[in-house]
Design a protein around this motif. Structure first.
Motif, PDB file in Angstrom:
ATOM      1  N   ALA A 232      32.889  -0.007  57.114  1.00 23.79           N
ATOM      2  CA  ALA A 232      32.904  -1.382  56.598  1.00 23.79           C
ATOM      3  C   ALA A 232      32.038  -1.489  55.342  1.00 23.79           C
ATOM      4  O   ALA A 232      32.415  -2.157  54.371  1.00 23.79           O
ATOM      5  N   ALA A 233      30.907  -0.810  55.351  1.00 20.91           N
ATOM      6  CA  ALA A 233      30.006  -0.870  54.196  1.00 20.91           C
ATOM      7  C   ALA A 233      30.651  -0.192  52.979  1.00 20.91           C
ATOM      8  O   ALA A 233      30.534  -0.680  51.845  1.00 20.91           O
ATOM      9  N   VAL A 234      31.356   0.921  53.215  1.00 22.14           N
ATOM     10  CA  VAL A 234      32.067   1.599  52.119  1.00 22.14           C
ATOM     11  C   VAL A 234      33.151   0.669  51.569  1.00 22.14           C
ATOM     12  O   VAL A 234      33.280   0.465  50.356  1.00 22.14           O
ATOM     13  N   LEU A 235      33.913   0.074  52.482  1.00 24.06           N
ATOM     14  CA  LEU A 235      35.036  -0.783  52.068  1.00 24.06           C
ATOM     15  C   LEU A 235      34.548  -2.023  51.337  1.00 24.06           C
ATOM     16  O   LEU A 235      35.175  -2.472  50.368  1.00 24.06           O
ATOM     17  N   LEU A 236      33.412  -2.557  51.771  1.00 21.21           N
ATOM     18  CA  LEU A 236      32.851  -3.739  51.089  1.00 21.21           C
ATOM     19  C   LEU A 236      32.469  -3.407  49.655  1.00 21.21           C
ATOM     20  O   LEU A 236      32.641  -4.227  48.748  1.00 21.21           O
ATOM     21  N   GLN A 237      31.963  -2.197  49.452  1.00 28.10           N
ATOM     22  CA  GLN A 237      31.609  -1.806  48.076  1.00 28.10           C
ATOM     23  C   GLN A 237      32.857  -1.589  47.226  1.00 28.10           C
ATOM     24  O   GLN A 237      32.844  -1.801  46.029  1.00 28.10           O
ATOM     25  N   ARG A 238      33.940  -1.145  47.869  1.00 23.90           N
ATOM     26  CA  ARG A 238      35.152  -0.815  47.093  1.00 23.90           C
ATOM     27  C   ARG A 238      36.085  -1.998  46.883  1.00 23.90           C
ATOM     28  O   ARG A 238      36.854  -2.002  45.924  1.00 23.90           O
ATOM     29  N   LEU A 239      36.023  -2.958  47.792  1.00 21.38           N
ATOM     30  CA  LEU A 239      36.975  -4.073  47.743  1.00 21.38           C
ATOM     31  C   LEU A 239      37.033  -4.778  46.376  1.00 21.38           C
ATOM     32  O   LEU A 239      38.123  -5.079  45.888  1.00 21.38           O
ATOM     33  N   PRO A 240      35.880  -5.025  45.739  1.00 19.44           N
ATOM     34  CA  PRO A 240      35.956  -5.704  44.436  1.00 19.44           C
ATOM     35  C   PRO A 240      36.723  -4.912  43.375  1.00 19.44           C
ATOM     36  O   PRO A 240      37.168  -5.482  42.377  1.00 19.44           O
ATOM     37  N   ASN A 241      36.863  -3.590  43.587  1.00 17.12           N
ATOM     38  CA  ASN A 241      37.584  -2.770  42.590  1.00 17.12           C
ATOM     39  C   ASN A 241      39.065  -2.635  42.891  1.00 17.12           C
ATOM     40  O   ASN A 241      39.813  -2.053  42.104  1.00 17.12           O
ATOM     41  N   LEU A 242      39.500  -3.157  44.040  1.00 16.47           N
ATOM     42  CA  LEU A 242      40.879  -2.909  44.472  1.00 16.47           C
ATOM     43  C   LEU A 242      41.908  -3.370  43.438  1.00 16.47           C
ATOM     44  O   LEU A 242      42.842  -2.649  43.099  1.00 16.47           O
TER      45      LEU A 242
END
Ligand code: PLP
Length: 368
Positions: A232-242
């Motif tokens: 979840a922490a990895v995905l939270l960091q990546r979500l803004p770049n999606l």
């Protein structure tokens, strides 16, 4: 050899390990960072509820179980997909009924659905294959008419839209995968299921957590399928770049389409009106696909095939006794599709090299 062009580029990472560990705050399953991701993802795709799961396959299974798919039921699913969109039906002891795909979009052919509906049919799984939206408008009409559930498999289609609505929010439930190679990827297996129906949302949340919302509040049996905090922490960091990563994929697709236009022997991907494509996969079609694949491999270009066997022809479905005449489109596609590298990190000179070699192959090719 001037280049080695891998199909996938997962190397340079945008995510900080330190930040990931810090975000977990000592909790490694569920926890507040998981809730934060669920909130962030629902808001990005504009869905009422997001329930994180251990994988995209689990997300499909949890949706089917929570929609009460029972032994003996039939669920329609496309003949061309990853096996998850069929095996999760069998896991419910229901029967996957394969429907051929549309020749232009490679997604389930809405025109071929009515013929497969019986009194046992309970649901349709629409797979937004490669990042192209299935014809949800037509599918919804059929589902309304026959009182069927619609489940969207969005594992390859994060932020794909139809009439400006994000896929996953159009049916009864939408399943996403965050497997590392997907458009939004974690550092391991992870997924989620989304819905706008709050009763279904609670059922799905319970099902993936042993039938409980809190410890020992078991109102039913379920399973253990939860997202761990690290993912979840990895995905939270990546979500803004999606969005920008998807845009890069779109630019890469447009480049391929411009450069490969006019080669008679290949068919390029089409994008239907009023839908957007997120190009998880950029697949061309060629009659002498295997020779082209081998030639490209000799030039250092790795390509893949999604999928070299349509689902009805895989060993676990042999008992269905179907043949190529039953799935004419999928049968041709499995022999012709070839996926070119399209990851956001690919450089234009690498794509130019790939296109030049595809052109060269057809100029020298004795098969035509
Ligand atoms: C990847 C994928 C899945 C399964 O997701 P996992 O997270 O790997 O379990 C399901 N359906 C499709 C179409 C996929 O591409």
């Amino acid at each position: 050899m001037p280049y080695q062009i891998p199909y996938l580029e997962l190397g340079t990472d945008d995510v900080s390990l330190h930040k990931v560990v810090e975000a977990c705050q000592g909790q490694f399953v569920k926890g507040s960072v998981v809730q934060e991701f669920e909130k962030a993802f629902s808001s990005v795709i504009r869905s009422g509820h997001c329930i994180t799961t251990g994988s995209g396959t689990d997300a499909l299974f949890i949706a089917l179980k929570s929609l009460n798919i029972q032994p003996g039921d039939e669920v329609l699913t496309p003949a061309l997909s990853w096996i998850s969109s069929a095996e999760t039906i069998s896991l419910c002891h229901a029967k996957p009924v394969f429907v051929d795909v549309d020749e232009d979009t490679y997604t389930i052919d809405a025109k071929k659905i009515e013929a497969k509906i019986t009194s046992k049919t309970k649901a349709i799984i629409a797979v937004h294959l490669y990042g192209h939206a299935a014809d949800v408008v037509a599918l919804k009409k059929i589902c309304d008419q026959h009182k069927l559930f619609l489940i969207e498999d969005c594992a390859q289609a994060h932020l794909t839209t139809i009439n400006q609505q994000v896929v996953g929010t159009l049916g009864d439930a939408g399943a996403f995968s965050f497997y590392p190679t997907k458009n939004l990827g974690a550092w391991g297996d992870a997924g989620c299921v989304v819905t706008n129906n709050s009763v279904l949302a609670e059922k799905m949340r319970r099902f993936g957590n042993h039938g409980a919302l809190q410890k020992e509040d078991h109102t039913m049996e379920g399973m253990n399928s939860r997202m761990d905090s690290l993912q979840a922490a990895v995905l939270l960091q990546r979500l803004p770049n999606l969005e920008s990563l998807n845009e890069k994929r779109l630019e890469n697709a447009a480049y391929y389409t411009r450069q490969l236009q006019g080669i008679q022997e290949i068919v390029l991907p089409k994008v239907k009106e009023s839908t957007t494509h997120t190009f998880h996969i950029y697949a061309i079609r060629a009659q002498n696909r295997d020779a082209l694949k081998a030639y490209l491999a000799d030039q250092g270009i790795q390509t893949l095939i999604h999928y070299s066997k349509a689902l009805p022809f895989l060993t676990p479905y042999k008992h269905l006794l179907v043949n190529e005449h039953d799935y004419p489109v999928s049968s041709v596609l499995q022999d012709e599709l070839l996926s070119l590298p399209i990851h956001p990190a690919i450089k234009q000179d690498q794509m130019e090299y790939i296109c030049n070699h595809i052109r060269k192959f057809f100029q020298r090719s004795p098969f035509k």
